[in-house]
Design a protein around this motif. Sequence first.
Motif, short mmCIF file in Angstrom:
data_model
loop_
_atom_site.label_atom_id
_atom_site.label_comp_id
_atom_site.label_asym_id
_atom_site.label_seq_id
_atom_site.Cartn_x
_atom_site.Cartn_y
_atom_site.Cartn_z
N MET A 258 0.91 -1.25 0.07
CA MET A 258 0.01 0.16 0.00
C MET A 258 0.88 1.31 -0.05
SD MET A 258 -3.40 -0.37 0.13
CE MET A 258 -4.46 -1.80 0.46
N LEU A 259 0.41 2.26 -0.64
CA LEU A 259 1.01 3.59 -0.56
C LEU A 259 0.11 4.36 0.43
CD1 LEU A 259 2.25 4.24 -4.20
CD2 LEU A 259 3.40 3.02 -2.51
N CYS A 260 0.63 5.42 0.83
CA CYS A 260 -0.25 6.52 1.68
C CYS A 260 0.39 7.99 1.81
CB CYS A 260 -0.27 6.10 3.09
SG CYS A 260 1.07 6.06 4.24
N ASP A 261 -0.31 8.91 2.47
CA ASP A 261 0.42 10.21 2.45
C ASP A 261 1.10 10.37 3.74
OD1 ASP A 261 -1.51 10.30 4.30
OD2 ASP A 261 -2.81 11.87 3.41
N GLY A 262 1.34 9.39 4.37
CA GLY A 262 1.97 9.67 5.74
C GLY A 262 1.29 10.51 6.86
N GLU A 263 -0.14 10.60 6.78
CA GLU A 263 -0.74 11.22 7.98
C GLU A 263 -1.40 10.45 8.94
OE1 GLU A 263 -2.80 14.87 6.82
OE2 GLU A 263 -1.30 15.52 5.30
N TYR A 264 -1.33 10.52 10.30
CA TYR A 264 -1.85 9.82 11.03
C TYR A 264 -2.24 10.45 12.39
CZ TYR A 264 0.19 6.00 8.31
OH TYR A 264 0.76 5.45 7.34
N ALA B 102 14.22 13.18 -1.45
CA ALA B 102 13.59 12.96 -0.32
C ALA B 102 12.16 13.51 -0.26
CB ALA B 102 14.31 13.82 0.59
N ARG B 103 11.67 13.72 -1.53
CA ARG B 103 10.30 13.69 -1.19
C ARG B 103 9.35 12.86 -0.83
NH1 ARG B 103 8.41 18.47 -3.19
NH2 ARG B 103 10.21 18.58 -4.57
N PHE B 104 8.64 12.81 0.15
CA PHE B 104 7.81 11.81 0.91
C PHE B 104 6.84 11.34 -0.15
CE2 PHE B 104 4.67 9.41 2.79
CZ PHE B 104 5.16 8.65 4.10
N GLY B 105 6.75 9.78 -0.77
CA GLY B 105 5.69 9.56 -1.63
C GLY B 105 5.89 10.29 -2.95
N GLY B 106 7.05 10.93 -3.21
CA GLY B 106 7.46 11.50 -4.71
C GLY B 106 7.77 10.34 -5.73
N ALA B 107 8.26 11.09 -6.73
CA ALA B 107 8.72 10.03 -7.88
C ALA B 107 9.65 9.26 -7.62
CB ALA B 107 9.26 11.14 -9.06
N HIS B 108 10.51 9.40 -6.52
CA HIS B 108 11.76 8.84 -6.17
C HIS B 108 11.53 7.88 -4.98
CE1 HIS B 108 13.81 10.32 -9.38
NE2 HIS B 108 13.31 11.53 -8.90
#
Length: 560
Positions: A380-386, A524-530
Motif C-alpha cells: 500500500m501507499l499513503c500520504d503519511g498522515e496519522y 527526499a520527497r515523501f511519496g514522490g517520484a523517487h
Amino acid sequence: MDTYYVTTPIYYVNDRPHIGHCYTTLLADVAARFQRMRLGRPGDVFCLTGTDEHAEKVVQSAAQRGLSPLEWADRNAAEFRKAFDAMDFAYDDFVRTTEDRHKTRASAYIQKLVDSGDIELGDYEGWFDASQEEYVPENTAREHDYKSPVTGRPLEKRTEQNYFFRLDKYEGWLKEQIESNSIRVLPDARKNEVLGRIRQGLNKVPVSRRIKDGDADWGIRMPNDPEHRIYVWIEALCNYLTTVDTDDRRRFWPANVHVMAKDILWFHAVIWPAMLKALGEEAPKAVYAHAYWIREGRKMSKSLGNFIEIELLEAYCERYSTDAVRWYLLTQGPLGANDADFAHDHFVETYNADLANGVGNSTSRVGNMIDKYLGGELTMLCDGEYGFPNGTALQTALQARQNAGKPAEGEMRTFHFANLTREAVEKAIAAADGFEVDEMVRQGLSLVRAVDDFISYSAPFTLAKQIDELEDGPHALATILYSCAETLRIASLLIAPAMPTKMAELWQGWNCAPADGISLEELARFGGAHALKKGQKITKGEALFMRADPKEDAPVAKKD
C-alpha cells in the motif's frame, strides 16, 4: 549554488596521520558527500586534501634517517593516503606541494605580488618559531614567555633580510570583509578572536629567508631572486588555488569553505584572503576552524604518548565498523569552539544509543515486520498522515495502549511524515550552509527517532495479531509499515554522508539506491517520484549494527 569547493589543510609530511588529521578530513568529506547529493551533480563538487612538504623539519628528519627529503616526503604522503582510504574519505584530489603543478603556479603568484609591490625586500628582526616555521609578533612572544604558542618550544631571535608581504595594506579591507560576513569566519568565537587581533594593527609579514651555505635544495626559490627561498607557509597556502587554476577547474573558485584546526586560523582567515585580494582573486566564502580532541579527559601530547594515531582508529573500525567511527567523530567531535573528549565509554554509549538501538534497530525492525506481515513486499501507499486515537477501526487495536498511559479518548497525537521529512531536509541544508555538518546528519537520526515513536503509537505488531478482527486492519498495517519504511529511506539519505557503507547496504536490501542526477530535495520527497513503490521488495537482511558490550575492553592499536 552552481558548484561547491571544500578544502582541508595540507598536512605536514613530518607528522604521522592521527585523529586530528582524520577529523578535519572527515568534516570536509562529509560536507562534500552531502553537497554532491544535494545538487544531484557530483561533478560540480570538489573536495581537496594533500600534504605540505617543503618544511625545514622534513630536511632534518630525512637526514636523521639517511633519506633525501623527497624520499621522506614520499613515504609519509603515502601514509596519509593510506589513512584516508582506511577512513573511507572520498576526496577529489590529493595535492603535494612538491609537484610541479603546484610549484609552477605558486611561483607565478609570488612573482605577481612582487610586481604589484605587495611583496617587497627588507630587513627583519624578530622571534622565530622554528617548530611552526613562522615569525611571532613581539607581544605574542612576550605573552607566551618567548616560547612557541603552539608547541611550547623556545623561540629564536633572528635578524634576516626577507621579502615581506604588505599585510598592513589590507587591514581595513579584512576588517570590513570579516565583520560583514563577506568572509565568514566560523564559529563566531573564532571570528571574534580574529577581529580582536586585527584591531591591534597588522604589520608586514616575512615570506622568505635567505639561503645559507649548506642548506638543502628544498622548497621553492623566490622568482628572479634564487638566493631566497619562499617560506613554506606562504607557498603552501597557494595550493587551494594552484590545484583548481586550470581550464576545467576554474569554475570551482572561490572556495566555499576552508576547514582546519584552530591553530592555523590566522593564516587562512587573514593572510590568505589578503594575498588573494592582492592577486585580484576572490577570497574564500568561509573559513571554519574547529577545536581539538583530547583523550580520556587529558590533553594529547607526544610526551604523554596518548595520541590517537590511525592504528587505533583502525582498531575501532575493525570492531565497530568504519561508519561507526565516522559517526562518532563527526557527531561528538570538536566542531565548534570547545575541545572534545575521545573516551571509550562515551564511544560505546554513543554507538549503542545512535546506531545499535537507533538506526540499526529501527531499520531492522521495520524490515522484519514487512517481511513477516507483508511477505517482504510493500502493498500500500499513503500520504503519511496519522492521528491517534481517531475513531477508526485502528482505535480498537490501540485501546489497550490507551489504557496503559497513552492519550485518553478525545486527545490527539498526530504524525505528518511528509512534513517531518521535508522539514528535516530543510534543516539539514541550513545546517550544511553554516557548516554545522554534525547537526546536518543528526536530522537523519531525528527521523529515525520519529519512526520509533510512531511505531510505539501505531503498534503494528499488535495490529497484526488482530488484523482479522478489523475491517481496516490490512490497509492500516500496510500503510503504517509503508510510512515507516519511506521515512527511513529519507533518513538514510541524510545519514549517508556520515555512514556511506552502511546506508549503501540498506539501499541494496531495500532496492532504493538513490538515482544519479537527482537533487536531494527531489530524492527526499515523501511519496514522490523517487519514493518507495507499491510492490517494492524489502529484504529482511542483517542488522546494520549489533549492540556493543559496555564492559568490553577498548580496542588496542595493532603494532607493526
